[in-house]
Motif scaffolding. Sequence first.
Motif, PDB file in Angstrom:
ATOM      1  N   VAL A  37      39.686  46.624  41.456  1.00 28.00           N
ATOM      2  CA  VAL A  37      40.197  46.557  40.083  1.00 28.00           C
ATOM      3  C   VAL A  37      39.554  47.700  39.321  1.00 28.00           C
ATOM      4  CG1 VAL A  37      40.260  45.172  37.964  1.00 28.00           C
ATOM      5  CG2 VAL A  37      40.480  44.046  40.196  1.00 28.00           C
ATOM      6  N   GLN A  39      39.045  49.888  35.402  1.00 29.49           N
ATOM      7  CA  GLN A  39      39.064  49.768  33.942  1.00 29.49           C
ATOM      8  C   GLN A  39      38.835  51.145  33.342  1.00 29.49           C
ATOM      9  OE1 GLN A  39      36.090  47.089  32.187  1.00 29.49           O
ATOM     10  NE2 GLN A  39      37.609  46.491  30.674  1.00 29.49           N
ATOM     11  N   LEU A  45      41.584  45.590  32.119  1.00 34.97           N
ATOM     12  CA  LEU A  45      41.481  45.598  33.571  1.00 34.97           C
ATOM     13  C   LEU A  45      42.836  45.893  34.205  1.00 34.97           C
ATOM     14  CD1 LEU A  45      39.276  42.394  34.026  1.00 34.97           C
ATOM     15  CD2 LEU A  45      38.517  44.776  34.018  1.00 34.97           C
ATOM     16  N   TRP A  47      44.632  45.907  38.093  1.00 34.92           N
ATOM     17  CA  TRP A  47      44.539  45.650  39.536  1.00 34.92           C
ATOM     18  C   TRP A  47      44.955  46.895  40.289  1.00 34.92           C
ATOM     19  CZ3 TRP A  47      48.473  44.907  43.406  1.00 34.92           C
ATOM     20  CH2 TRP A  47      48.028  44.302  44.581  1.00 34.92           C
ATOM     21  N   ARG A  50      44.478  45.207  47.213  1.00 35.44           N
ATOM     22  CA  ARG A  50      43.649  44.275  47.958  1.00 35.44           C
ATOM     23  C   ARG A  50      43.949  44.369  49.437  1.00 35.44           C
ATOM     24  NH1 ARG A  50      46.807  38.967  46.129  1.00 35.44           N
ATOM     25  NH2 ARG A  50      48.661  39.278  47.408  1.00 35.44           N
ATOM     26  N   LYS A  52      43.773  41.742  52.831  1.00 34.59           N
ATOM     27  CA  LYS A  52      43.597  40.378  53.285  1.00 34.59           C
ATOM     28  C   LYS A  52      42.590  40.324  54.429  1.00 34.59           C
ATOM     29  CE  LYS A  52      48.274  38.973  51.960  1.00 34.59           C
ATOM     30  NZ  LYS A  52      49.581  38.402  52.421  1.00 34.59           N
ATOM     31  N   TYR A  97      35.870  48.419  40.215  1.00 29.25           N
ATOM     32  CA  TYR A  97      35.152  47.233  40.654  1.00 29.25           C
ATOM     33  C   TYR A  97      35.735  46.730  41.962  1.00 29.25           C
ATOM     34  CZ  TYR A  97      33.718  46.755  35.703  1.00 29.25           C
ATOM     35  OH  TYR A  97      33.217  46.954  34.439  1.00 29.25           O
ATOM     36  N   VAL A 101      35.148  36.556  45.369  1.00 25.73           N
ATOM     37  CA  VAL A 101      34.964  35.456  44.417  1.00 25.73           C
ATOM     38  C   VAL A 101      34.222  36.016  43.206  1.00 25.73           C
ATOM     39  CG1 VAL A 101      33.861  33.231  44.007  1.00 25.73           C
ATOM     40  CG2 VAL A 101      35.021  33.692  46.188  1.00 25.73           C
ATOM     41  N   GLY A 102      33.161  36.744  43.473  1.00 25.43           N
ATOM     42  CA  GLY A 102      32.411  37.438  42.430  1.00 25.43           C
ATOM     43  C   GLY A 102      32.880  38.878  42.298  1.00 25.43           C
ATOM     44  N   TRP A 103      32.251  39.562  41.390  1.00 26.39           N
ATOM     45  CA  TRP A 103      32.582  40.959  41.119  1.00 26.39           C
ATOM     46  C   TRP A 103      31.325  41.825  41.254  1.00 26.39           C
ATOM     47  CZ3 TRP A 103      37.215  42.729  38.262  1.00 26.39           C
ATOM     48  CH2 TRP A 103      38.168  41.716  38.085  1.00 26.39           C
ATOM     49  N   GLY A 104      31.548  43.088  41.635  1.00 28.92           N
ATOM     50  CA  GLY A 104      30.451  44.031  41.592  1.00 28.92           C
ATOM     51  C   GLY A 104      30.231  44.547  40.181  1.00 28.92           C
ATOM     52  N   GLN A 105      29.265  45.451  40.045  1.00 31.02           N
ATOM     53  CA  GLN A 105      28.952  46.026  38.741  1.00 31.02           C
ATOM     54  C   GLN A 105      29.801  47.255  38.422  1.00 31.02           C
ATOM     55  OE1 GLN A 105      26.841  44.832  36.234  1.00 31.02           O
ATOM     56  NE2 GLN A 105      27.089  43.058  37.564  1.00 31.02           N
TER      57      GLN A 105
ATOM     58  N   ALA B  45      30.036  43.500  33.672  1.00 34.47           N
ATOM     59  CA  ALA B  45      31.120  43.389  34.641  1.00 34.47           C
ATOM     60  C   ALA B  45      31.896  42.101  34.381  1.00 34.47           C
ATOM     61  CB  ALA B  45      30.543  43.384  36.058  1.00 34.47           C
ATOM     62  N   PRO B  46      33.141  42.090  34.786  1.00 32.58           N
ATOM     63  CA  PRO B  46      33.921  40.853  34.654  1.00 32.58           C
ATOM     64  C   PRO B  46      33.379  39.757  35.563  1.00 32.58           C
ATOM     65  CG  PRO B  46      35.333  42.766  35.088  1.00 32.58           C
ATOM     66  CD  PRO B  46      33.936  43.190  35.364  1.00 32.58           C
ATOM     67  N   HIS B  57      34.632  27.853  39.217  1.00 33.26           N
ATOM     68  CA  HIS B  57      33.519  28.234  40.067  1.00 33.26           C
ATOM     69  C   HIS B  57      32.273  27.492  39.603  1.00 33.26           C
ATOM     70  CE1 HIS B  57      35.643  31.222  42.337  1.00 33.26           C
ATOM     71  NE2 HIS B  57      36.031  31.851  41.233  1.00 33.26           N
ATOM     72  N   TRP B  59      29.693  28.604  38.387  1.00 33.23           N
ATOM     73  CA  TRP B  59      29.134  29.159  37.152  1.00 33.23           C
ATOM     74  C   TRP B  59      30.011  28.952  35.922  1.00 33.23           C
ATOM     75  CZ3 TRP B  59      30.339  32.225  41.463  1.00 33.23           C
ATOM     76  CH2 TRP B  59      31.579  32.885  41.399  1.00 33.23           C
ATOM     77  N   TYR B  89      40.885  37.917  30.358  1.00 31.68           N
ATOM     78  CA  TYR B  89      42.065  38.448  31.019  1.00 31.68           C
ATOM     79  C   TYR B  89      42.651  37.398  31.955  1.00 31.68           C
ATOM     80  CZ  TYR B  89      40.196  43.006  29.615  1.00 31.68           C
ATOM     81  OH  TYR B  89      39.716  44.073  28.908  1.00 31.68           O
ATOM     82  N   VAL B  99      49.688  41.885  42.146  1.00 32.86           N
ATOM     83  CA  VAL B  99      48.901  41.161  41.155  1.00 32.86           C
ATOM     84  C   VAL B  99      48.921  41.968  39.868  1.00 32.86           C
ATOM     85  CG1 VAL B  99      46.586  40.346  40.566  1.00 32.86           C
ATOM     86  CG2 VAL B  99      47.436  40.122  42.909  1.00 32.86           C
ATOM     87  N   PHE B 101      47.446  42.144  35.796  1.00 38.08           N
ATOM     88  CA  PHE B 101      46.590  41.647  34.726  1.00 38.08           C
ATOM     89  C   PHE B 101      47.345  41.662  33.403  1.00 38.08           C
ATOM     90  CE2 PHE B 101      42.219  40.994  35.980  1.00 38.08           C
ATOM     91  CZ  PHE B 101      42.078  41.703  37.173  1.00 38.08           C
TER      92      PHE B 101
END
Lengths: 113, 110
Positions: A37, A39, A45, A47, A50, A52, A97, A101-105, B45-46, B57, B59, B89, B99, B101
């Motif tokens: 993703v 920005q 944001l 996309w 991706r 799979k 990014y 499940v989570g995101w990087g910085q 970060a998002p 989740h 969190w 978003y 996908v 946004f």
Amino acid sequence: EEQLVESGGGSVKPGGSLRLSCATSGFSFSNAWMSWVRQAPGKGLEWVGRIKSKTEGGTTDYAAPVKGRFTISRDDSKNMVYLQMDSLKTEDTAVYYCAAVGWGQGTLVTVSS
Amino acid sequence: QAVVTQEPSLTVSPGGTVTLTCGSSTGAVTSGHYPYWVQQKPGQAPRTLIYDTNNKHSWTPARFSGSVLGGKAALTLSGAQPEDEADYYCLLSYSGAVVVFGGGTKLTVL
């Protein structure tokens, strides 16, 4: 704890190439769908695409603005995902990014002459 | 390509309730679009709060909930806290291949 760390960003001239990497840990990478993703400065944001999991075919999907120029790949042996960016344009300037499940910085890519 | 629409900005009072919505130019949003909600605070970060319509989740604060309502995806915040001030978003999946946004909603807690 899930961790994603992007690297490889930097400055490049229009028409150039750059390869981003995302190192991951803390989750079952081989089962994960991995996304990129971006920005643009001061924008929302967007996309990018991706890949799979291999068990679900390992196929890729891309957003229209990057299709044919960007390629996502993965190395399950290293828990890494990559974004190869070719024929870069000024409008590709953004923080990139990786996300599961989570995101990087994020890592900043600047395309400028 | 489909366009995903969100309110550009909303304001909620501390302790109040607000609903952010997410529409699609292609028609009604359903659970088949697997709506996600992503929060981004300034300079950070998002992070994903809600996935697949209404799943949280570990969190995700309990005060956030997701749904599909009236042809749109919705994120409801009940009992807003100052730390909930952020950009939100939504993202929708189309035919499992693309996908998109939304443009984001800037939520102010005031």
